[in-house]
Motif scaffolding. Structure first.
Motif, PDB file in Angstrom:
ATOM      1  N   ASP A  28       4.511   4.168  -1.303  1.00  0.00           N
ATOM      2  CA  ASP A  28       4.955   3.398  -2.460  1.00  0.00           C
ATOM      3  C   ASP A  28       5.071   1.924  -2.081  1.00  0.00           C
ATOM      4  O   ASP A  28       4.973   1.556  -0.900  1.00  0.00           O
ATOM      5  CB  ASP A  28       6.287   3.942  -2.963  1.00  0.00           C
ATOM      6  N   LYS A  50       1.273   2.565  -7.033  1.00  0.00           N
ATOM      7  CA  LYS A  50       2.220   2.470  -5.921  1.00  0.00           C
ATOM      8  C   LYS A  50       3.613   2.065  -6.398  1.00  0.00           C
ATOM      9  O   LYS A  50       4.623   2.561  -5.895  1.00  0.00           O
ATOM     10  CB  LYS A  50       1.684   1.490  -4.874  1.00  0.00           C
ATOM     11  N   THR A  51       3.689   1.182  -7.396  1.00  0.00           N
ATOM     12  CA  THR A  51       5.000   0.829  -7.928  1.00  0.00           C
ATOM     13  C   THR A  51       5.577   1.974  -8.764  1.00  0.00           C
ATOM     14  O   THR A  51       6.791   2.183  -8.789  1.00  0.00           O
ATOM     15  CB  THR A  51       4.927  -0.459  -8.772  1.00  0.00           C
ATOM     16  N   GLY A  70       7.473  -1.537  -2.969  1.00  0.00           N
ATOM     17  CA  GLY A  70       8.657  -2.036  -3.650  1.00  0.00           C
ATOM     18  C   GLY A  70       9.041  -3.435  -3.219  1.00  0.00           C
ATOM     19  O   GLY A  70       8.276  -4.144  -2.552  1.00  0.00           O
ATOM     20  N   GLU A  71      10.249  -3.828  -3.592  1.00  0.00           N
ATOM     21  CA  GLU A  71      10.712  -5.198  -3.362  1.00  0.00           C
ATOM     22  C   GLU A  71      10.788  -5.554  -1.879  1.00  0.00           C
ATOM     23  O   GLU A  71      10.583  -6.712  -1.494  1.00  0.00           O
ATOM     24  CB  GLU A  71      12.103  -5.391  -3.992  1.00  0.00           C
ATOM     25  N   HIS A  81       7.137   4.202  -6.325  1.00  0.00           N
ATOM     26  CA  HIS A  81       8.400   3.644  -5.844  1.00  0.00           C
ATOM     27  C   HIS A  81       9.528   3.941  -6.826  1.00  0.00           C
ATOM     28  O   HIS A  81      10.644   4.301  -6.427  1.00  0.00           O
ATOM     29  CB  HIS A  81       8.266   2.131  -5.656  1.00  0.00           C
TER      30      HIS A  81
END
Length: 404
Positions: free
Chosen positions: A390, A310-311, A392-393, A314
């Motif tokens: 994805d 997933k990262t 992410g942060e 991203h």
């Protein structure tokens, strides 16, 4: 089950698209500013079916809904956002019951015909003074539009989620509509949101339950955002028969209806994943060539839930080794020498080895708003499809300060 668009057509509207449904969404004060109380009403008694969270910690409204669904008839759904009414003990049960009773009194129906759903922060009692103000306001605001109701059930969602299609039953046009919320705590069994489906076809409750179970298996149980299954997950379906079509009890009519119900459920499920907290990409993971369907599902969910995958998605970096590694630990039967992987239309693995000279094309395939990751295990007929996103942060930011 393959959902064939030839058996249904998209139409405008959402939960109130079928005949005989009204809805409203109001601000009652659970949230500081946004709408936070929704009401959906069937003008005639409707058969009801439901699918609920498999989390052993179940919110009070889930337990209430399970009782209503067992009786098989409902007239309304009242939903609050901003508070989950979960892990609230006996008070939570009493508050859920009071929501049903006050809604019933406002509508002139029985409390046992009112379904209750809640979503939001866990472990905080419902602010019942706000709910008591909101229910009469919602009842007085009912209309043929479902837009405000779809807004009122949202929490961290970025946008409302609605869908509707038409099909035919016994030569008569019927409509299936729905609305959903969800952006985080999304994972199967049940995966996982609040979703409310309506139809003006009529199916006896056991038949509706069969259709809903099939639809959920191909939609909400095929999505994952973060691997968490909530205490409040609920999918409800109401069928009021206002279209005047023959009763759906089996055969071709049931198949056509189930196709339409699945189409709406899949639309909503994909929207939930697209709206994954902080997500930039909707990702379809397809595994084929598995020894059987169960192995295909194991491999697909291993890919879809891998934080490393997933990262990678991203960042848009085609690190295919993460996909192959996830397949390897999934529990599915694997012969490394037969594995093939594609990012979009770009093959990155052939016979278990990386394909040279495709890095830039593969990276470009991962940068779109919709991405496909396809794996062929080369072993048998098993095939499965799962939707994810994805990571992410922004997901960390949202969930690091959810209650503040």
């Amino acid at each position: 089950m393959i959902t064939r668009a030839s058996t249904w057509q998209r139409t405008s509207g959402g939960v109130t698209a079928p005949r005989g449904y009204l809805a409203s969404g109001v601000h009652c004060g659970i949230k500081q500013r946004k709408r936070d109380l929704a009401l959906v009403v069937s003008e005639a008694p409707a058969s009801v079916a439901g699918v609920f969270t498999t989390n052993r910690v179940k919110a009070a409204p889930v337990l209430w809904c399970q009782e209503v669904v067992r009786r098989g008839v409902a007239r309304a759904v009242v939903v609050n956002s901003g508070n989950a009414n979960a892990c609230t003990g006996e008070r939570g049960w009493l508050d859920a019951r009071e929501m049903a009773e006050r809604t019933a009194a406002a509508l002139g129906v029985a409390p046992e015909e009112v379904l209750v759903a809640s979503t939001g922060v866990i472990g905080v009692p419902l602010p019942m003074d706000a709910v008591r103000r909101g229910i009469p306001l919602a009842a007085a605001s009912l209309s043929r539009s479902g837009e405000e109701a779809a807004e009122a059930i949202l929490t961290t969602d970025a946008f409302p989620k609605t869908s509707a299609v038409v099909t035919t039953v016994g030569g008569v046009q019927v409509t299936v509509g729905g609305m959903a919320k969800g952006a985080g705590m999304i994972h199967p069994r049940l995966a996982t949101t609040l979703c409310f489906l309506t139809t003006d076809a009529y199916l006896p409750a056991p038949v509706l339950r069969e259709a809903l179970s099939r639809a959920v298996a191909e939609s909400f149980n095929r999505i994952t955002v973060d691997g968490d299954t909530s205490t409040n997950d609920t999918v409800l379906a109401l069928a009021n028969g206002r279209a005047g079509a023959p009763v759906v009890e089996g055969g071709e009519d049931l198949e056509r209806f189930t196709q339409a119900l699945t189409a709406v459920a899949q639309d909503l499920a994909r929207m939930v994943v697209r709206d994954g907290e902080g997500a930039q990409r909707l990702v379809e993971v397809v595994v084929e060539g598995a020894a059987d369907e169960q192995d295909a599902e194991r491999a697909a969910f291993a890919i879809a839930t891998s934080l490393l995958v997933k990262t990678m998605l991203h960042g848009g970096e085609p690190n295919w080794g993460r996909v192959v590694a996830a397949v390897g630990y999934s529990g599915a039967q694997v012969d490394e020498r037969r594995v093939a992987v594609w990012f979009g239309d770009v093959q990155v693995v052939r016979e278990g080895l990386g394909v040279e000279g495709v890095f830039d094309r593969a990276a470009a395939a991962l940068r779109g708003e919709e991405v496909t990751v396809r794996v062929d295990l080369g072993l048998g007929p098993g095939r499965a499809r799962v939707w994810t996103c994805d990571l992410g942060e922004e997901y960390v930011r949202i969930n690091g300060s959810y209650i503040t």
